[in-house]
Design an enzyme around this catalytic site. Structure first.
Site, mmCIF file in Angstrom:
data_model
loop_
_atom_site.group_PDB
_atom_site.id
_atom_site.type_symbol
_atom_site.label_atom_id
_atom_site.label_comp_id
_atom_site.label_asym_id
_atom_site.label_seq_id
_atom_site.Cartn_x
_atom_site.Cartn_y
_atom_site.Cartn_z
ATOM 1 N N CYS A 112 0.813 -1.226 0.000
ATOM 2 C CA CYS A 112 0.000 0.000 0.000
ATOM 3 C C CYS A 112 0.847 1.279 0.000
ATOM 4 O O CYS A 112 0.478 2.281 -0.597
ATOM 5 C CB CYS A 112 -0.908 0.010 1.216
ATOM 6 S SG CYS A 112 -1.664 -1.583 1.586
ATOM 7 N N HIS A 258 -4.113 6.145 -0.945
ATOM 8 C CA HIS A 258 -4.244 4.722 -1.249
ATOM 9 C C HIS A 258 -5.724 4.349 -1.190
ATOM 10 O O HIS A 258 -6.408 4.668 -0.211
ATOM 11 C CB HIS A 258 -3.434 3.897 -0.249
ATOM 12 C CG HIS A 258 -3.761 2.440 -0.303
ATOM 13 N ND1 HIS A 258 -3.722 1.723 -1.476
ATOM 14 C CD2 HIS A 258 -4.156 1.567 0.661
ATOM 15 C CE1 HIS A 258 -4.077 0.465 -1.231
ATOM 16 N NE2 HIS A 258 -4.344 0.352 0.053
ATOM 17 N N ASN A 288 -9.449 -2.227 -4.700
ATOM 18 C CA ASN A 288 -8.191 -1.851 -4.050
ATOM 19 C C ASN A 288 -7.078 -2.585 -4.798
ATOM 20 O O ASN A 288 -7.013 -3.807 -4.774
ATOM 21 C CB ASN A 288 -8.252 -2.268 -2.580
ATOM 22 C CG ASN A 288 -6.937 -2.072 -1.822
ATOM 23 O OD1 ASN A 288 -5.866 -2.014 -2.423
ATOM 24 N ND2 ASN A 288 -7.024 -1.984 -0.517
#
Lengths: 349, 82
Positions: A112, A258, A288
């Site tokens: 991330c 993120h 994601n």
């Protein structure tokens, strides 16, 4: 130091909430979508890797920039889903992209937070004149290591690969970074087996973890711990780099965070106290995408303003490690090619 | 942002974020088994509610120890008026 271009690729294959509804039921899926904001995510097929996506994004970007392959001095590949245990995927990409053998190439194992870490490294190599031009390739295929039966991760993660071109400029404004790590939270996002501490075995392949929804070779996420970490760490991080740049919240054109989940991005926007349009939300079609989420969001949701430039950006990655990094920088106009929808490269029979 | 509220008001807020019907949540109820919305998403939504209303980030370990609705109320008792 300046970013000259950003490009991204996602795999052609995709999974939608209709597929999730068949697995988890309609009501549970509706609740999931409200939380994650993910309606569709692009996922690779077996044999299609992060490096394939990054290669496609990099080739297109280098062509669009009209950069000679010979002029690239450094290649950084940031991913937690490399092609091999060894060699480094960056070395294979040097060859596949036709970069010179004088190009320094290496992998970085971060998720991330990885894109901002990559920018930090690339900017230092370039500003120290140890490289004139650096190629930062960042991506992941988390769909390959998440259990579709685990509703905490299955319906959330998508796959993507990205490329960012960085070089020294004459009158570039400085970049302001803040980075950190806290390994005491290592268990909160982890694939426990498959490394050298717990090698793969018949036992680790069995779905015995998390009430039988995943194996030890698949991603486990403790959502509450990750959320607590995010609330405690990220607002201060964003303020710190914004202050360092001498900007007020109003000066920032876009916060590109993120894309952990819609819920988390919304909560950070609330904490920031800025208009929602300034906080990029790019999960609905891609999910994601781990390390790729920031550059992918730039490609899909800020291309027009980056092409027109300049843009004042605050970018922040945070999660697996635990690890975090933020940067405040002004960039543009830059080259942003159209998103590539990448068909798998089939090995010759 | 930070405001004191009564236990009854806060119970309604919990019902709202857990998507439970208004007025159905009772302090004695067991979180596991009697409160459908108390899953991993419910926990995180409750944490967000407390962060937004009271400016406090609850520890996931403490939340893990909570067994009843009353345990949740106890975690934020110092923010409640009554």
């Amino acid at each position: 130091v300046a970013i000259r271009g950003v490009g991204s690729a996602v795999p052609a294959g995709s999974v939608t909430i209709d597929d999730d509804a068949r697995r988890f039921g309609e009501t549970a899926t509706q609740r999931l979508v409200k939380n994650t904001g993910v309606v569709r995510r692009h996922v690779v097929v077996e044999g299609q890797t992060t490096s394939d996506l990054c290669e496609a994004a990099a080739s297109q970007l280098l062509d669009a920039l009209e950069w000679e392959r010979e002029s690239i001095d450094a290649l950084i590949f940031v991913s937690q889903t490399p092609d091999y245990l060894l060699p480094a995927t960056a070395c294979t990409l040097q060859d596949r992209l036709g970069l010179p053998t004088t190009c320094a190439s290496f992998d970085v194992n971060l998720g991330c937070s990885g894109y901002v870490y990559g920018l930090w490294m690339a900017s230092h190599f370039v500003s120290a004149k140890s490289a004139r031009r650096a190629l930062l390739l960042v991506g992941d295929t988390i769909s390959r290591i998440s259990s579709p039966d685990d509703r905490a991760v299955g319906p959330l993660f998508g796959d993507a690969g990205t490329a960012t071109a960085i070089e020294a400029g004459d009158d570039d404004s400085p970049w302001f970074f803040e980075l950190g790590s806290d390994g005491s939270g290592r268990d909160h996002l982890i694939v426990p087996a498959g490394g050298f501490r717990t090698p793969r075995s018949a036992a680790t392949a069995k779905k015995t973890e998390g009430n039988g929804v995943r194996s030890a070779e698949q991603l486990a996420m403790n959502g509450a711990e990750v959320f607590a970490f995010t609330l405690q760490r990220v607002p201060g991080l964003l303020k710190s780099v914004t202050d360092a740049a001498g900007w007020s919240r109003e000066d920032v054109d876009a916060y590109v965070l993120h894309q952990a989940s819609k819920f988390i991005v919304d909560q950070l926007a609330r904490r920031l106290g800025v208009e929602h349009e300034k906080v990029v939300l790019a999960l609905s079609d891609y999910g994601n995408t781990s390390s790729a989420s920031i550059p992918l969001a730039l490609t899909t949701h800020r291309a027009a303003s980056l092409r027109a430039g300049p843009c004042r950006l605050v970018m922040a990655g945070f999660g697996v490690g635990l690890s975090w990094a933020a940067v405040a920088l002004s960039t543009g106009p830059i080259v942003v090619p159209e998103l590539i929808i990448s068909e798998p490269i089939m090995a010759p029979a | 942002m930070i405001s004191l509220m009564t236990t009854a008001e806060f119970l309604h807020k919990i019902e709202d974020v857990l998507e439970e019907e208004l007025g159905t949540l009772k302090p004695a109820m067991l979180l596991d088994g009697q409160v459908d919305g108390w899953d991993s998403m419910g926990v995180v939504s409750f944490m967000a509610l407390v962060d937004e209303r009271f400016g406090e980030t609850l520890s996931p370990e403490k939340l893990d120890e909570a067994k009843t609705v009353q345990d949740l109320l106890d975690l934020v008792a110092h923010h409640l008026k009554d």
